[in-house]
Enzyme design. Sequence first.
Site, short mmCIF file in Angstrom:
data_model
loop_
_atom_site.label_atom_id
_atom_site.label_comp_id
_atom_site.label_asym_id
_atom_site.label_seq_id
_atom_site.Cartn_x
_atom_site.Cartn_y
_atom_site.Cartn_z
N SER A 216 34.41 27.80 50.68
CA SER A 216 33.92 29.02 50.47
C SER A 216 32.59 29.02 50.98
O SER A 216 31.41 28.21 50.67
CB SER A 216 33.84 29.29 49.10
OG SER A 216 35.31 29.62 48.52
N GLY A 218 30.42 31.92 50.73
CA GLY A 218 29.85 32.96 50.29
C GLY A 218 30.22 34.34 51.23
O GLY A 218 31.42 34.52 51.42
N GLY A 221 32.60 34.03 54.35
CA GLY A 221 33.98 33.92 54.40
C GLY A 221 34.39 32.23 53.94
O GLY A 221 33.80 31.94 52.97
N GLY A 247 35.25 33.27 44.34
CA GLY A 247 35.76 31.90 44.74
C GLY A 247 37.37 31.59 44.01
O GLY A 247 38.13 30.77 44.62
N ASP A 248 37.43 32.13 42.92
CA ASP A 248 38.66 31.95 42.13
C ASP A 248 39.76 32.61 42.77
O ASP A 248 41.08 32.32 43.00
CB ASP A 248 38.68 32.40 40.66
CG ASP A 248 37.55 31.53 39.96
OD1 ASP A 248 37.03 30.50 40.61
OD2 ASP A 248 36.85 31.92 39.13
#
Length: 308
Positions: A216, A218, A221, A247-248
């Site tokens: 990830s 942020g 992408g 992120g989940d």
Amino acid sequence: MILTVTLNAALDITYRVPRLHPHTTNRVTDVSERPGGKGLNVARVLAALGHRTVATGFAGGGTGEALRAQLADTDVTDALVPVGGATRRTVAVVDAATGDTTQLNEPGPTVSPAEWDTFLGTYRELLDGARAVALCGSLPPGVPVDVYARLTRAARSAGVPVLLDTSGEPLRRGLAARPDLAKPNADELAALTGSTEPLRAARDARRRGAHAVAASLGPDGMLAVTADGTWQAAPPRRIAGNPTGAGDSAVAGLLSGLVEDLPWPDRLTRAVALSAATVRAPAAGEFDPATYEELLSHVVVTDHPAVA
């Protein structure tokens, strides 16, 4: 079904304030509570995508009871193991003026050896009907630091693909057990490898044991390094809002793409669209459907040379 593991589940509390002023009293304009912890957020997004999802881990005390009561109102099947200690709370304070979020996370209950053994038995039983498993988040006190390596090996022995999303020493040890996919963020990758260059760090992480690494980045992408190639996917624009749980949601996108056998560019597109749509949602474990549908056709995927 898809199995998610949240060893350090939480009751997520989100406060919204017009503007956060440190060192003084702040008036809260809105409060929301949700079942939380990374794996539970993943489970709720998977369920919203139409996948049958079972969540396991630990829950205890009054906070754990509140968490399970709210989980009962979702489409996620509760297979959490009771513990004597109280489930932790996490508090996110969202500054409406800036869009910034301040996060406060409690440590979680201490897990006894007997409670850990009970969980292991539950986990092995659930693997029997799982198409994939996500091992997510921090560890509560009392749980061995190599736990994700143990759980990864158990899943692989059962023929169940594993996605690992954690950090620090649990990530380092977990990678050595060869999960099918690891999903660190850029900071976690840098701490693991010593490199702040995402592509170099992701390749290093893959050499440590993961079959594939999806990092990830942020608002920039996600980067995926796999045996078949390397891709980067990015949203068409920056999305303002609360990034908690983004992120989940990306994990849910990757995991659903895995069980649906989607090509990697399509998995990344879904993960990035879900992640950005979560920034627009009021709480972790949710996503804004309109934003998600819009972004699915606008995420930009760049192909890089394959990595052996």
